[in-house]
Design a protein around this motif. Structure first.
Motif, PDB file in Angstrom:
ATOM      1  N   LYS A  37     -78.522  34.031 -11.986  1.00  0.00           N
ATOM      2  CA  LYS A  37     -78.022  33.203 -10.874  1.00  0.00           C
ATOM      3  C   LYS A  37     -77.452  31.881 -11.408  1.00  0.00           C
ATOM      4  N   GLN A  40     -74.195  32.311 -13.252  1.00  0.00           N
ATOM      5  CA  GLN A  40     -73.040  32.468 -12.358  1.00  0.00           C
ATOM      6  C   GLN A  40     -72.617  31.132 -11.765  1.00  0.00           C
ATOM      7  N   GLU A  41     -73.565  30.276 -11.525  1.00  0.00           N
ATOM      8  CA  GLU A  41     -73.227  28.936 -11.017  1.00  0.00           C
ATOM      9  C   GLU A  41     -72.474  28.139 -12.082  1.00  0.00           C
ATOM     10  N   VAL A  43     -70.661  29.473 -14.491  1.00  0.00           N
ATOM     11  CA  VAL A  43     -69.347  30.108 -14.563  1.00  0.00           C
ATOM     12  C   VAL A  43     -68.420  29.513 -13.509  1.00  0.00           C
ATOM     13  N   LEU A  44     -68.917  29.390 -12.306  1.00  0.00           N
ATOM     14  CA  LEU A  44     -68.105  28.848 -11.213  1.00  0.00           C
ATOM     15  C   LEU A  44     -67.681  27.411 -11.514  1.00  0.00           C
ATOM     16  N   ASP A  47     -65.020  27.456 -14.233  1.00  0.00           N
ATOM     17  CA  ASP A  47     -63.801  28.010 -13.644  1.00  0.00           C
ATOM     18  C   ASP A  47     -63.092  26.946 -12.812  1.00  0.00           C
ATOM     19  N   GLU A  48     -63.845  26.229 -12.027  1.00  0.00           N
ATOM     20  CA  GLU A  48     -63.249  25.188 -11.177  1.00  0.00           C
ATOM     21  C   GLU A  48     -62.642  24.082 -12.035  1.00  0.00           C
ATOM     22  N   GLY A 108     -63.898  22.390  -5.312  1.00  0.00           N
ATOM     23  CA  GLY A 108     -64.062  22.547  -6.758  1.00  0.00           C
ATOM     24  C   GLY A 108     -64.997  21.518  -7.359  1.00  0.00           C
ATOM     25  N   HIS A 110     -67.244  19.778  -5.886  1.00  0.00           N
ATOM     26  CA  HIS A 110     -68.600  19.991  -5.365  1.00  0.00           C
ATOM     27  C   HIS A 110     -69.334  21.030  -6.220  1.00  0.00           C
ATOM     28  N   PHE A 111     -68.663  22.115  -6.543  1.00  0.00           N
ATOM     29  CA  PHE A 111     -69.306  23.154  -7.348  1.00  0.00           C
ATOM     30  C   PHE A 111     -69.668  22.615  -8.731  1.00  0.00           C
ATOM     31  N   SER A 114     -72.579  19.906  -8.331  1.00  0.00           N
ATOM     32  CA  SER A 114     -73.850  20.428  -7.815  1.00  0.00           C
ATOM     33  C   SER A 114     -74.553  21.315  -8.833  1.00  0.00           C
ATOM     34  N   THR A 115     -73.823  21.783  -9.835  1.00  0.00           N
ATOM     35  CA  THR A 115     -74.415  22.686 -10.818  1.00  0.00           C
ATOM     36  C   THR A 115     -74.735  21.985 -12.136  1.00  0.00           C
TER      37      THR A 115
ATOM     38  N   TYR B  54     -66.528  38.299  -7.493  1.00  0.00           N
ATOM     39  CA  TYR B  54     -66.489  36.863  -7.760  1.00  0.00           C
ATOM     40  C   TYR B  54     -65.519  36.212  -6.788  1.00  0.00           C
ATOM     41  N   ILE B  55     -65.849  34.981  -6.391  1.00  0.00           N
ATOM     42  CA  ILE B  55     -64.909  34.186  -5.603  1.00  0.00           C
ATOM     43  C   ILE B  55     -65.065  32.728  -5.999  1.00  0.00           C
ATOM     44  N   ASP B  56     -63.959  32.016  -6.065  1.00  0.00           N
ATOM     45  CA  ASP B  56     -64.038  30.582  -6.365  1.00  0.00           C
ATOM     46  C   ASP B  56     -63.433  29.788  -5.215  1.00  0.00           C
ATOM     47  N   SER B  57     -63.196  28.505  -5.446  1.00  0.00           N
ATOM     48  CA  SER B  57     -62.740  27.658  -4.341  1.00  0.00           C
ATOM     49  C   SER B  57     -61.344  28.055  -3.866  1.00  0.00           C
ATOM     50  N   GLU B  88     -73.842  33.778  -2.410  1.00  0.00           N
ATOM     51  CA  GLU B  88     -74.402  32.521  -2.913  1.00  0.00           C
ATOM     52  C   GLU B  88     -73.342  31.434  -2.980  1.00  0.00           C
ATOM     53  N   LEU B  92     -73.441  27.856  -1.235  1.00  0.00           N
ATOM     54  CA  LEU B  92     -73.243  26.609  -1.984  1.00  0.00           C
ATOM     55  C   LEU B  92     -72.193  25.734  -1.308  1.00  0.00           C
TER      56      LEU B  92
END
Lengths: 145, 111
Positions: A37, A40-41, A43-44, A47-48, A108, A110-111, A114-115, B54-57, B88, B92
């Motif tokens: 989990k 993956q956070e 990764v996001l 990515d952003e 973006g 925020h992600f 927050s991580t 997968y999904i992003d902003s 998830e 978020l």
């Protein structure tokens, strides 16, 4: 303490290649000891950050250079350095939107915030910007470093 | 790799089945498909995400834009069969209450 392992990826600013970035970051996060989990956070978040470079630093130009360095410190942290060579950015402008005011943009940052436990921008580099992020394994904090 | 596996219209419903990763690269194609349904003022637009990993902003922004356009003509947008790891991301972003979400696509389509 062992020295962290570093992997550097040089890639063009083409969104279609972000899937490769995600694969590398996902596996690196697991190597560092993060659970699925959290991996993956992370990764996001990465990515952003890359997407922001393509969109804002390079204004969608897919032929520019992105340099991504992943630092794997087993059971300690995962470090990400993201270097672009584009227009200098003003970090004070990097804000996430109010999540209760639903709009298409503004998620973006925020992600990212927050991580990741540490996020910093270094515009002192000659060209472009160097962004550094770190996520610590629970129990290992920046106080230890 | 195409994000849209299948796109169809079933009466009042515009339905798009996605597969893969919804990101900056793939979301423009999704946007085009959803805006086409919104232009036609489809009362219900369904985005099936059973095969989305997968999904992003960028992907979320596309879905939000579609939802806002649909609300403009009292239409609805339903996201179906979202995988737990993708859900998830919606959590978020505090978007789980913004979208209509279902696990039962068949019931939604009256099948």
């Amino acid at each position: 303490m062992n020295e962290p392992d570093r992997v550097q990826l040089n890639l063009p600013s083409n969104p279609k290649l972000m899937t490769l970035v995600r694969c590398i970051v996902a596996q690196s996060a697991k190597l560092a000891g993060f659970d699925e989990k959290t991996a993956q956070e992370i990764v996001l978040a990465v990515d952003e950050a890359c997407t922001n470079v393509i969109r804002h630093c390079y204004r969608g130009d897919t032929s520019q250079a992105i340099q991504l360095t992943v630092e794997v410190a087993d059971q300690d942290y995962l470090g990400i350095s993201l270097r672009d060579f584009g227009a200098k950015q003003d970090p004070s402008q990097f804000k996430s939107r109010d999540l209760d005011a639903v709009e298409p943009g503004g998620l973006g940052m925020h992600f990212i915030y927050s991580t990741m436990d540490e996020v910093e921008y270094d515009s002192s580099v000659t060209v472009g910007t160097l962004m550094r992020m770190r996520k610590f394994i629970q129990g290992s904090t920046d106080a230890d470093h | 790799m195409q994000i849209i596996k299948q796109q169809e219209e079933k009466g009042q419903v515009g339905l798009v089945y996605l597969a893969g990763e919804v990101d900056m690269h793939s979301s423009p194609a999704l946007r085009q498909a959803l805006l086409e349904f919104a232009r036609k003022k489809k009362p219900t637009i369904v985005v099936d995400m059973a095969e989305v990993d997968y999904i992003d902003s960028s992907g979320l922004a596309t879905l939000i834009e579609c939802m806002k356009k649909a609300r403009g003509y009292q239409g609805r947008v339903v996201l179906s069969r979202i995988k737990p790891n993708v859900y998830e991301v919606f959590k978020l972003a505090k978007l789980t209450g913004f979208f209509e979400i279902t696990d039962d696509l068949a019931e939604l389509l009256g099948e």
